[in-house]
Design a protein around this motif. Sequence first.
Motif, PDB file in Angstrom:
ATOM      1  N   ASP A   1       0.827  -1.203   0.000  1.00  0.00           N
ATOM      2  CA  ASP A   1       0.000   0.000   0.000  1.00  0.00           C
ATOM      3  C   ASP A   1       0.866   1.259   0.000  1.00  0.00           C
TER       4      ASP A   1
ATOM      5  N   VAL B   1       2.273   1.714  -3.579  1.00  0.00           N
ATOM      6  CA  VAL B   1       1.273   2.257  -4.501  1.00  0.00           C
ATOM      7  C   VAL B   1       1.003   3.716  -4.188  1.00  0.00           C
TER       8      VAL B   1
ATOM      9  N   ARG C   1      -1.559  -4.888 -10.444  1.00  0.00           N
ATOM     10  CA  ARG C   1      -2.878  -4.324 -10.753  1.00  0.00           C
ATOM     11  C   ARG C   1      -3.065  -2.968 -10.074  1.00  0.00           C
ATOM     12  N   ASP C   2      -2.644  -2.874  -8.819  1.00  0.00           N
ATOM     13  CA  ASP C   2      -2.832  -1.613  -8.094  1.00  0.00           C
ATOM     14  C   ASP C   2      -1.962  -0.502  -8.678  1.00  0.00           C
TER      15      ASP C   2
ATOM     16  N   ALA D   1      -3.523   0.604 -11.947  1.00  0.00           N
ATOM     17  CA  ALA D   1      -4.705   1.431 -11.708  1.00  0.00           C
ATOM     18  C   ALA D   1      -4.330   2.846 -11.296  1.00  0.00           C
TER      19      ALA D   1
END
Length: 335
Positions: A31, A34, A69-70, A73
């Motif tokens: 997290d 990202v 994926r994160d 995105a």
Amino acid sequence: MTTELPPAWTLAASAFNWTPDVIRAERTAPDLAVGIVADGIAPIIELEPGQLWRSFPVSTDAEVDALRRDLDAAGGSVSIVGASLDDWLGPGRRRSEAERLGFLLPQLHAARRLGAGGVRLPIGQAGEALLRRLLPTLHELDLVLYEEIQGQQTPDSPATAAAIDMIAGIGDPRVRLLVDISMLMPELPPTYLEQLAAADLPEDLLTRLTEEWRDPATAGAVVELLRSGAVPPAIHTLYMNLLVRFGRSDAADLRGILPLIGAFHLKFWDLDDTGGRVTAPIRDLGALLAPSGFAGTLCSEWGGHEWLLEADAAYMTRRHLALARRALVDGATSA
């Protein structure tokens, strides 16, 4: 005056800068990674998989795919990931070349799955035999393996020079150097010197470190104090930076190895730029690279979180990237 970097130069930020946040574990390491992109700090990041996943060095596809994926995105991508090569299976049991290869291959596949362009190892650790065995996989996965030179390593120090000659001898663009500009320190970081001063080191050494960092006699004084046993145990690890992580080279010392360099770490410790402590080496680097045809990433990497424990990584990295961009442009346009 232009504010644009040469098109082949890419600024990036390292997730390593968030190490204190990883340790605090208020957010997960993926997290935090990202967030570097999502918060607009940098769209391209370097990652340390050893901080990201408990399964490292054999990261699961599910973990890698979730992070990919994160990042996708958020509009981000990965430049280089830090690889690891554990040469020992236990006391007195060194891995064979086949076992060393087996240790690295899952990391290469995870890096490719993540969308990275390369992996990074300390210079000289892999050795020629392993590098040659890795070449087919590096080509297959479209990856570059970077061997990192930093701190007090120099292109002409014996061990480093031998490793550089080996890379040149392999003659394959899938194996390149990554240079950490901790090699290029005109002075020591003021916040680091404050830590040493608080530990009651001898005043004469502190004066040398403050005013004569690049004097060879200063290096001798650092070693002499260490050998005397007078370095306080509480700062022993911090003190060792003087012998390993802080360098005395100039950007011009890199001229002879420029064709082998594929990436840089723009290492910084704090943001005190008095006298160009932070930006002068970056400006010199920009001037050196501009006529060289360099193409690759220049990644902001913060080492000072070792002692600036409460500083905000996002703030430090944003400020440093702004300083680095301006310094690189100034250097490139002056060349």
